[in-house]
Design a protein around this motif. Structure first.
Motif, PDB file in Angstrom:
ATOM      1  N   VAL A 165      -1.474  10.819  -6.605  1.00  0.00           N
ATOM      2  CA  VAL A 165      -3.085  11.118  -7.044  1.00  0.00           C
ATOM      3  C   VAL A 165      -3.262  12.184  -6.383  1.00  0.00           C
ATOM      4  CG1 VAL A 165      -4.875   9.897  -7.506  1.00  0.00           C
ATOM      5  CG2 VAL A 165      -2.845   8.537  -7.447  1.00  0.00           C
ATOM      6  N   GLU A 166      -3.818  12.967  -6.473  1.00  0.00           N
ATOM      7  CA  GLU A 166      -5.057  14.618  -6.333  1.00  0.00           C
ATOM      8  C   GLU A 166      -6.362  13.938  -6.378  1.00  0.00           C
ATOM      9  OE1 GLU A 166      -4.533  18.222  -6.800  1.00  0.00           O
ATOM     10  OE2 GLU A 166      -2.370  18.001  -5.984  1.00  0.00           O
ATOM     11  N   VAL A 167      -7.317  13.568  -5.140  1.00  0.00           N
ATOM     12  CA  VAL A 167      -8.865  13.063  -4.576  1.00  0.00           C
ATOM     13  C   VAL A 167      -9.665  13.821  -4.211  1.00  0.00           C
ATOM     14  CG1 VAL A 167      -8.079  11.092  -3.438  1.00  0.00           C
ATOM     15  CG2 VAL A 167     -10.471  11.260  -5.037  1.00  0.00           C
ATOM     16  N   THR A 168     -10.252  14.669  -4.843  1.00  0.00           N
ATOM     17  CA  THR A 168     -11.489  15.440  -3.814  1.00  0.00           C
ATOM     18  C   THR A 168     -12.389  14.243  -2.856  1.00  0.00           C
ATOM     19  OG1 THR A 168     -11.088  16.992  -5.574  1.00  0.00           O
ATOM     20  CG2 THR A 168     -13.239  16.568  -3.847  1.00  0.00           C
ATOM     21  N   PRO A 169     -12.481  14.519  -2.366  1.00  0.00           N
ATOM     22  CA  PRO A 169     -13.709  13.319  -1.374  1.00  0.00           C
ATOM     23  C   PRO A 169     -14.965  14.178  -2.474  1.00  0.00           C
ATOM     24  CG  PRO A 169     -12.109  14.336   0.212  1.00  0.00           C
ATOM     25  CD  PRO A 169     -11.545  15.401  -0.749  1.00  0.00           C
ATOM     26  N   PRO A 170     -15.874  13.698  -2.276  1.00  0.00           N
ATOM     27  CA  PRO A 170     -16.200  11.521  -1.473  1.00  0.00           C
ATOM     28  C   PRO A 170     -15.241  10.953  -2.068  1.00  0.00           C
ATOM     29  CG  PRO A 170     -17.965  12.190  -2.015  1.00  0.00           C
ATOM     30  CD  PRO A 170     -17.459  13.828  -1.998  1.00  0.00           C
ATOM     31  N   ALA A 171     -14.436   9.866  -1.191  1.00  0.00           N
ATOM     32  CA  ALA A 171     -13.706   8.873  -2.035  1.00  0.00           C
ATOM     33  C   ALA A 171     -13.571   8.354  -1.675  1.00  0.00           C
ATOM     34  CB  ALA A 171     -12.203   9.341  -2.720  1.00  0.00           C
ATOM     35  N   LEU A 172     -13.091   6.507  -1.976  1.00  0.00           N
ATOM     36  CA  LEU A 172     -13.084   5.256  -1.839  1.00  0.00           C
ATOM     37  C   LEU A 172     -11.053   4.929  -1.910  1.00  0.00           C
ATOM     38  CD1 LEU A 172     -15.131   2.168  -0.964  1.00  0.00           C
ATOM     39  CD2 LEU A 172     -12.301   1.868  -1.741  1.00  0.00           C
ATOM     40  N   LEU A 173     -10.332   4.750  -0.454  1.00  0.00           N
ATOM     41  CA  LEU A 173      -8.724   3.876  -0.730  1.00  0.00           C
ATOM     42  C   LEU A 173      -8.932   2.984   0.009  1.00  0.00           C
ATOM     43  CD1 LEU A 173      -7.167   7.959   0.935  1.00  0.00           C
ATOM     44  CD2 LEU A 173      -8.129   7.379  -1.579  1.00  0.00           C
ATOM     45  N   THR A 174      -8.408   1.800  -0.685  1.00  0.00           N
ATOM     46  CA  THR A 174      -8.031   0.809  -0.300  1.00  0.00           C
ATOM     47  C   THR A 174      -6.257   0.527   0.011  1.00  0.00           C
ATOM     48  OG1 THR A 174      -7.221  -0.429  -2.714  1.00  0.00           O
ATOM     49  CG2 THR A 174      -9.249  -0.465  -1.521  1.00  0.00           C
ATOM     50  N   VAL A 175      -5.816   0.419   1.544  1.00  0.00           N
ATOM     51  CA  VAL A 175      -4.602   0.896   2.313  1.00  0.00           C
ATOM     52  C   VAL A 175      -3.203  -0.978   1.792  1.00  0.00           C
ATOM     53  CG1 VAL A 175      -5.726   2.537   3.123  1.00  0.00           C
ATOM     54  CG2 VAL A 175      -4.937   0.324   4.972  1.00  0.00           C
ATOM     55  N   VAL A 176      -2.998  -0.354   1.746  1.00  0.00           N
ATOM     56  CA  VAL A 176      -1.933  -1.668   2.296  1.00  0.00           C
ATOM     57  C   VAL A 176      -1.098  -1.733   3.349  1.00  0.00           C
ATOM     58  CG1 VAL A 176      -1.132  -1.923  -0.564  1.00  0.00           C
ATOM     59  CG2 VAL A 176       0.682   0.035   0.734  1.00  0.00           C
ATOM     60  N   LYS A 177      -0.205  -2.281   3.572  1.00  0.00           N
ATOM     61  CA  LYS A 177       0.819  -2.057   5.576  1.00  0.00           C
ATOM     62  C   LYS A 177       1.746  -1.802   5.633  1.00  0.00           C
ATOM     63  CE  LYS A 177       3.387  -6.345   4.473  1.00  0.00           C
ATOM     64  NZ  LYS A 177       3.639  -7.859   4.518  1.00  0.00           N
ATOM     65  N   ASP A 178       1.484  -0.931   4.137  1.00  0.00           N
ATOM     66  CA  ASP A 178       3.455  -0.119   4.239  1.00  0.00           C
ATOM     67  C   ASP A 178       2.760   0.957   4.651  1.00  0.00           C
ATOM     68  OD1 ASP A 178       4.701  -2.520   3.395  1.00  0.00           O
ATOM     69  OD2 ASP A 178       4.732  -1.070   1.414  1.00  0.00           O
ATOM     70  N   ILE A 179       1.604   1.801   4.880  1.00  0.00           N
ATOM     71  CA  ILE A 179       0.967   2.967   4.698  1.00  0.00           C
ATOM     72  C   ILE A 179       0.580   3.188   6.742  1.00  0.00           C
ATOM     73  CG2 ILE A 179      -1.515   2.198   6.070  1.00  0.00           C
ATOM     74  CD1 ILE A 179      -2.256   4.811   4.076  1.00  0.00           C
ATOM     75  N   ASN A 180       1.422   2.143   7.108  1.00  0.00           N
ATOM     76  CA  ASN A 180       1.335   2.850   8.905  1.00  0.00           C
ATOM     77  C   ASN A 180       1.627   1.432   9.850  1.00  0.00           C
ATOM     78  OD1 ASN A 180      -1.359   1.493   9.518  1.00  0.00           O
ATOM     79  ND2 ASN A 180      -2.209   3.326   8.996  1.00  0.00           N
ATOM     80  N   LYS A 181       2.267   1.980  11.319  1.00  0.00           N
ATOM     81  CA  LYS A 181       2.322   0.499  12.164  1.00  0.00           C
ATOM     82  C   LYS A 181       1.453   0.592  13.482  1.00  0.00           C
ATOM     83  CE  LYS A 181       6.686  -0.143  11.065  1.00  0.00           C
ATOM     84  NZ  LYS A 181       8.616  -0.215  11.605  1.00  0.00           N
ATOM     85  N   PRO A 182       0.263   0.321  13.139  1.00  0.00           N
ATOM     86  CA  PRO A 182      -1.283   0.685  14.050  1.00  0.00           C
ATOM     87  C   PRO A 182      -0.746   0.067  15.718  1.00  0.00           C
ATOM     88  CG  PRO A 182      -1.751  -1.163  12.281  1.00  0.00           C
ATOM     89  CD  PRO A 182      -0.064  -1.335  11.643  1.00  0.00           C
ATOM     90  N   ARG A 183      -0.439   1.010  16.306  1.00  0.00           N
ATOM     91  CA  ARG A 183      -0.416   0.477  17.682  1.00  0.00           C
ATOM     92  C   ARG A 183      -1.364   0.047  18.627  1.00  0.00           C
ATOM     93  NH1 ARG A 183       2.001   6.032  20.217  1.00  0.00           N
ATOM     94  NH2 ARG A 183       3.474   6.182  18.728  1.00  0.00           N
ATOM     95  N   PRO A 184      -1.477  -1.358  19.528  1.00  0.00           N
ATOM     96  CA  PRO A 184      -2.138  -1.861  19.590  1.00  0.00           C
ATOM     97  C   PRO A 184      -2.808  -0.954  20.982  1.00  0.00           C
ATOM     98  CG  PRO A 184       0.169  -2.785  21.206  1.00  0.00           C
ATOM     99  CD  PRO A 184      -0.097  -1.660  19.691  1.00  0.00           C
TER     100      PRO A 184
END
Length: 262
Positions: free
Chosen positions: A168-187
């Motif tokens: 999907v292409e989207v031009t800001p302003p926009a809202l995104l809801t993310v899943v856990k697969d998007i990254n691995k947060p570091r402490p």
């Protein structure tokens, strides 16, 4: 670019309690954590911020005074500041009243180019708040996002769908809801944690958002929990010995026939 991340303080999964009379979540200061998917949203906001020299990240939460801690957690993970919506008027809000307050706060924080949120919260499990906020702000919304790229002022987004992935292409302003697969947060590092502890967190009440008390909290929530109860599990087990195979099969067939399974 100004990025706002919606974060929420939730009970640890083994400490979720409901008020059986009011049908609302019991929220105390003990054993509360940042919503796990909001960690991914914060991490993604900080990653995008690193790509854009003048970008800033604001973490926004609604909850009791103790929710300051999740905003400090977001700051320790790279957010530039945090804002808390807190007060008795917000208590008992459903997703409709919550989205109304968050949308009003985002308008107050304007200009805002991008809003990120976890796909859902572990306490309510509705996944409704993010899309509702986008609707109130008249922003395009993309849900179940697993990848975000920034190219020439356009967001290139990959989202999870039932049979695979969708680009999907989207031009800001926009809202995104993310899943856990998007990254691995570091402490966060100890240095960042210590710095976040000193961060001042402004608290906005209904008057700061120009909202009436009957638009917020329990008064502004049309959703009602009719009944709260713990399910009762009843199992009737009949044991057969190793020399009773024929009897066991006959009994199984009888039970399945009685339930119109066979």
């Amino acid at each position: 670019m100004h990025i706002v991340v919606l974060v929420k303080q939730v009970p640890a999964t083994d400490n979720v309690r409901l008020d059986p009379e009011k049908g609302i979540m019991i929220r105390g200061a003990k054993d509360n954590i940042i919503n796990p998917l909001d960690e991914n949203a914060v991490a993604e906001a900080v990653r995008i911020k690193a790509l854009l020299p003048e970008a800033t990240v604001t973490a926004l939460a609604m909850g009791p005074e103790a929710a300051r801690e999740v905003l400090r957690e977001a700051a320790a993970r790279g957010a530039d500041r945090g804002v808390l919506l807190s007060g008795r008027a917000y208590a008992g809000a459903d997703t409709i009243a919550t989205s109304r307050a968050l949308a009003a706060a985002i308008k107050k924080l304007s200009p805002v180019d991008l809003v990120l949120a976890g796909e859902r919260a572990t306490d309510g499990e509705t996944g409704q708040t993010g899309p509702m906020v986008a609707a109130r702000l008249d922003m395009p919304v993309v849900t179940y996002v697993r990848k975000v790229d920034w190219q020439d002022g356009v967001l290139q987004v990959e989202r999870i769908v039932e049979d695979g992935y969708e680009q999907v292409e989207v031009t800001p302003p926009a809202l995104l809801t993310v899943v856990k697969d998007i990254n691995k947060p570091r402490p966060p590092s100890l240095k960042r944690r210590l710095k976040a502890l000193k961060m001042e967190v402004p608290v906005w009440g209904p008057e700061d958002l120009a909202l009436a008390a009957n638009e917020l909290g329990l008064k502004g929530s049309p959703t009602r929990v009719v009944k709260v109860f713990s399910p009762r599990l009843v199992r009737q087990t009949r044991m057969f010995g190793e020399n009773e195979t024929t009897s066991a099969i006959d009994e199984l067939l009888r039970q399945l026939t009685a339930r119109n399974v066979v």
